[in-house]
Design a protein around this motif. Sequence first.
Motif, PDB file in Angstrom:
ATOM      1  N   THR A 198       0.829  -1.211   0.000  1.00 20.14           N
ATOM      2  CA  THR A 198       0.000   0.000   0.000  1.00 20.14           C
ATOM      3  C   THR A 198       0.861   1.257   0.000  1.00 20.14           C
ATOM      4  OG1 THR A 198      -0.242  -0.098   2.430  1.00 20.14           O
ATOM      5  CG2 THR A 198      -1.978  -1.111   1.083  1.00 20.14           C
ATOM      6  N   LEU A 249       1.596   1.631  -3.561  1.00 21.10           N
ATOM      7  CA  LEU A 249       0.375   2.127  -4.211  1.00 21.10           C
ATOM      8  C   LEU A 249       0.246   3.636  -4.038  1.00 21.10           C
ATOM      9  CD1 LEU A 249      -2.556   1.805  -5.391  1.00 21.10           C
ATOM     10  CD2 LEU A 249      -3.286   1.302  -3.040  1.00 21.10           C
ATOM     11  N   GLY A 250       0.426   4.120  -2.806  1.00 10.67           N
ATOM     12  CA  GLY A 250       0.331   5.551  -2.553  1.00 10.67           C
ATOM     13  C   GLY A 250       1.416   6.339  -3.250  1.00 10.67           C
ATOM     14  N   THR A 278       0.582   6.539  -7.002  1.00  6.62           N
ATOM     15  CA  THR A 278      -0.581   7.397  -7.260  1.00  6.62           C
ATOM     16  C   THR A 278      -0.220   8.862  -7.093  1.00  6.62           C
ATOM     17  OG1 THR A 278      -2.046   5.628  -6.476  1.00  6.62           O
ATOM     18  CG2 THR A 278      -2.977   7.834  -6.650  1.00  6.62           C
ATOM     19  N   LEU A 316      -7.209  -2.792  -3.919  1.00  7.58           N
ATOM     20  CA  LEU A 316      -7.135  -1.553  -3.147  1.00  7.58           C
ATOM     21  C   LEU A 316      -6.748  -0.413  -4.077  1.00  7.58           C
ATOM     22  CD1 LEU A 316      -5.045  -2.786  -0.054  1.00  7.58           C
ATOM     23  CD2 LEU A 316      -7.516  -2.378  -0.095  1.00  7.58           C
ATOM     24  N   SER A 317      -7.332   0.750  -3.826  1.00 11.45           N
ATOM     25  CA  SER A 317      -6.886   1.972  -4.500  1.00 11.45           C
ATOM     26  C   SER A 317      -6.582   3.019  -3.434  1.00 11.45           C
ATOM     27  CB  SER A 317      -7.936   2.484  -5.489  1.00 11.45           C
ATOM     28  OG  SER A 317      -9.180   2.694  -4.848  1.00 11.45           O
ATOM     29  N   TYR A 318      -5.767   3.996  -3.802  1.00  8.67           N
ATOM     30  CA  TYR A 318      -5.242   4.968  -2.835  1.00  8.67           C
ATOM     31  C   TYR A 318      -6.207   6.135  -2.656  1.00  8.67           C
ATOM     32  CZ  TYR A 318      -2.015   8.567  -1.024  1.00  8.67           C
ATOM     33  OH  TYR A 318      -1.411   9.542  -0.293  1.00  8.67           O
ATOM     34  N   CYS A 361      -6.534   3.629   2.147  1.00  8.33           N
ATOM     35  CA  CYS A 361      -6.910   3.038   0.869  1.00  8.33           C
ATOM     36  C   CYS A 361      -8.386   2.669   0.852  1.00  8.33           C
ATOM     37  CB  CYS A 361      -6.077   1.780   0.591  1.00  8.33           C
ATOM     38  SG  CYS A 361      -4.307   2.081   0.548  1.00  8.33           S
ATOM     39  N   ARG A 362      -8.921   2.519  -0.345  1.00  5.64           N
ATOM     40  CA  ARG A 362     -10.297   2.065  -0.539  1.00  5.64           C
ATOM     41  C   ARG A 362     -10.282   0.595  -0.881  1.00  5.64           C
ATOM     42  NH1 ARG A 362     -14.132   0.777  -4.288  1.00  5.64           N
ATOM     43  NH2 ARG A 362     -16.235   1.652  -4.019  1.00  5.64           N
ATOM     44  N   GLU A 386     -12.685   2.073   4.096  1.00  8.81           N
ATOM     45  CA  GLU A 386     -11.427   2.811   4.096  1.00  8.81           C
ATOM     46  C   GLU A 386     -10.462   2.109   5.046  1.00  8.81           C
ATOM     47  OE1 GLU A 386     -13.225   7.232   3.075  1.00  8.81           O
ATOM     48  OE2 GLU A 386     -12.768   6.717   5.153  1.00  8.81           O
TER      49      GLU A 386
END
Length: 439
Positions: A23, A26-27, A30, A391-393, A404-405, A417
């Motif tokens: 994650t 991921l962040g 993004t 998961l998305s940021y 994350c979502r 969240e």
Amino acid sequence: MSSVALQIAPHIAFYGDDFTGATDALGTATRAGLRTLLFLSVPDEARMHRVGELDCVGIAGAARSMSPEEMRAELAPVSRWFESLGASVLHYKCCSTFDSAPEVGSIGVAVDVLRPAVSQHWVAVVGGQPELRRYCVFGNLFAAAGHGGEVQRIDRHPTMSRHPVTPMYEADLRQHLALQGLDGLRSLAYPAYAEGAEAVHTSIEAMVSERASGVLFDVARQEDLATLGEALSLSCRFGQSMLVVGPSSVLQAFASQHATPIATLSRVAPAQGSVLVLAGSLSPVTAKQVAAATSYEKVWLDPVALAAAEPAHLDTVAAQLCGLLAAGHNVLACTASPATGVDAGLSARALAHAGGALLARVLGATPVRRVGVAGGDTSSHAVQALDAWGLSYIAALSSGAPLCRVHSDEPTLDGIELMLKGGQMGDDDVFERLVHGTR
């Protein structure tokens, strides 16, 4: 090239060796301006068509806590899928402290399994992530001891030198990784970046021509990353692809060549409803965060009973947590109390598995829309226990603690969240920010 590669054509694909690191990657991607999605397992082609075009795609895994045999089984399908994507950069995302060992989370085993997915025969190893105060200088790794703490050589670090699973006894990453099968690494020291990307690329080519199995790159300053990214991108010309090992600074380096950073960072709004945190980390950093979490009802879990994972005990504890949440309390469940700690002989992996089972029980019984998990192994097993696929940021609560979502086909889980953070990550008030948001 497969239909998947034709559809999304990502420039970068990464595997996170635990979920907190995944994650963080991921962040990082993004915020750098790359359209990024993190999958919780290798997706099928139908899922890939539904998510649409991406610049960067990741897989969150748990290789950091696995034996070599388990790692090979875990990473073999990931390697085949990455090869099918046709990405020019395959990033094995490890912790910025590189804590690993020949028998647990071996980076050498990961390289051995993933190397066939790329065309370049040598591996790049990027040491250091300055934004987290982790630095690699002349091949030796240094890290700050907690938020605002003194920077220490990793083999003298008060936490990492005594890690309960993979203690760092060696600061020279060439020696550390050689014990895991990555021998023959050459080192490029950070002063070389002053000569520019072309000169750095020439040095890389010279090392590779001398049969170096890989090159370890110092990172001492944030500005080193742009030069490093440009130099490594030269090795990906003409359809070449390469394997790069290191923390999220790898993504920062390559994103500097392919994307425009997002100008403003999103703020996190206060939570709607009760917040649940599961703290499975034993680090002093997490202990400070737990002490600073004044907005929670704290529940001190019995680690021995929890690790036994008896269904009746898990049901009893889950009912206790659900009752508090239903009454409107924020709940912080901790697997070690300040008074008793955790028995050193207790299996950290068993405890992490049980934590995941507990979290799944609570979320299956009580609607909670914001959740936090502390601890690398705990986070990995907790999320794997959920019926989610990606998961998305959303935003950063603090350094190394992204929010994350959750993406799931199960309506009660979709949209939750979720904050995952490693034991060494986050400011002292990170759990408070999970409740009250950021300013």
